[in-house]
Write an enzyme that holds these catalytic residues in place. Structure first.
Site, PDB file in Angstrom:
ATOM      1  N   SER A   1       0.861  -1.178   0.000  1.00  0.00           N
ATOM      2  CA  SER A   1       0.000   0.000   0.000  1.00  0.00           C
ATOM      3  C   SER A   1       0.895   1.225   0.000  1.00  0.00           C
ATOM      4  O   SER A   1       2.089   1.139   0.338  1.00  0.00           O
ATOM      5  CB  SER A   1      -0.882  -0.016   1.266  1.00  0.00           C
ATOM      6  OG  SER A   1      -1.510   1.224   1.483  1.00  0.00           O
TER       7      SER A   1
ATOM      8  N   TYR B   1      -1.701  -1.358  10.901  1.00  0.00           N
ATOM      9  CA  TYR B   1      -1.745  -1.656   9.469  1.00  0.00           C
ATOM     10  C   TYR B   1      -0.544  -1.038   8.759  1.00  0.00           C
ATOM     11  O   TYR B   1       0.129  -1.688   7.948  1.00  0.00           O
ATOM     12  CB  TYR B   1      -3.050  -1.117   8.881  1.00  0.00           C
ATOM     13  CG  TYR B   1      -3.253  -1.399   7.414  1.00  0.00           C
ATOM     14  CD1 TYR B   1      -3.783  -2.611   6.986  1.00  0.00           C
ATOM     15  CD2 TYR B   1      -2.928  -0.451   6.438  1.00  0.00           C
ATOM     16  CE1 TYR B   1      -3.986  -2.876   5.643  1.00  0.00           C
ATOM     17  CE2 TYR B   1      -3.122  -0.701   5.092  1.00  0.00           C
ATOM     18  CZ  TYR B   1      -3.655  -1.917   4.703  1.00  0.00           C
ATOM     19  OH  TYR B   1      -3.845  -2.171   3.364  1.00  0.00           O
TER      20      TYR B   1
END
Length: 307
Positions: A174, A187
């Site tokens: 990401s 995360y």
């Protein structure tokens, strides 16, 4: 130890050559590689990005596609769609947070299908809490699924790729593997770790001279799906709308077929990550406040969204 003048000149020549070669390959990408004999494994392949990637690869007609996930109904539906394209497909219930489950499923694949030659580590989970309000179990689960599982899948499938000097590892990371975000500390930590792991793996394969084994690290911006439901900022409204799953899957497959090491999407993320890295912290804080990314997780609606 200081470099000699000759060593410095050689280094500069190599750097210049590598940069120019990268620019040329970016503007004029090589032909797509043939994957007709490849066995592809996609973790989290029953839905979301994983499903789109699996179906996209199926259109290239590989030898076999294997789907891992926790939900049999979504895996079965994706398997049916892939088989309708005339491609062999299997699914397995596999919780990638469980090391033994990974190893057991990997052994079944080797015994019944053969060696996996393209591994897509896609499964992910996000809880969306501040660091101090995240439960211990949520932190552990996030790290287990989003990065520690990559160690176990690599240990299961990479040795055969190295022996044959053929294979491809895909890490779905990401842009949050390159920059932080308030409200997603666990995360972000996992995605930073998976980014570093991919870079370390590239170096290890280079040292082993296993040039036939490729690594691709994928860094998409906010994707318009349920995983980050409720995430919103002025940046998304004004400048960069959320990406579609189809777009991310198509760009990922293109990167694999052209052996690119790392991709960020959309392209403006190359500039924004560079800007973040070279700017003083006060500037990046001001930019974050201006775009609303410092409060983007305030409206987050998701609990655990696992593939």
């Amino acid at each position: 130890m200081l470099l000699t003048l000759a060593q410095t000149a050689t280094l500069l020549i190599k750097v210049t050559y590598s940069v120019l070669r990268s620019l040329v390959s970016y503007m004029f990408p090589p032909n797509f590689k043939d994957i007709s004999e490849d066995v592809i494994l996609v973790t989290g392949g029953g839905k979301g990005i994983g499903k789109k990637i699996a179906i996209g690869f199926a259109r290239r007609r590989p030898s076999h596609i294997i789907l891992w996930g926790r939900h049999g109904n979504t895996l079965e539906q994706t398997e049916r769609e892939i088989k309708e394209l005339g491609v062999k497909c299997s699914h397995m219930i596999c919780d990638v947070s469980n090391k033994e489950n990974i190893y057991d499923c990997a052994k079944q694949i080797k015994d019944t299908i053969g060696d996996v030659t393209i591994l897509v580590n896609n499964a992910g989970v996000v809880y969306g809490n501040q660091i101090l309000t995240s439960s211990d179990d949520d932190v552990v689960k996030t790290l287990q699924v989003n990065v520690i599982a990559h160690f176990w899948t690599l240990k299961a499938f990479l040795p055969a790729m190295i022996d044959n000097n053929k294979g491809h590892i895909v890490s779905i990371s990401s842009v949050l593997g390159l920059m932080g975000l308030s409200g997603a500390g666990d995360y972000v930590s996992a995605k930073f770790a998976s980014t570093g792991m991919a870079e370390a793996l590239i170096d290890e394969l280079r040292v082993l001279n296993k040039t036939g084994v490729k690594v691709t690290s994928v860094h998409p911006y906010h994707i318009d799906n349920t995983m980050f439901d409720g995430l919103e900022s002025r940046l998304s409204r004004w400048m960069i709308p959320p990406l579609t799953e189809d777009y991310v899957a198509d760009k990922t497959i293109h990167a694999v077929l052209t052996n690119r090491c790392k991709i960020l999407m959309p392209r403006i993320m190359y500039f924004l990550t560079w800007f973040k890295n070279v700017s003083p912290i006060d500037v990046t804080i001001a930019f974050s406040r201006l775009t609303g990314t410092d409060r983007a997780m305030d409206g987050f609606k998701g609990h655990a969204r696992a593939s």
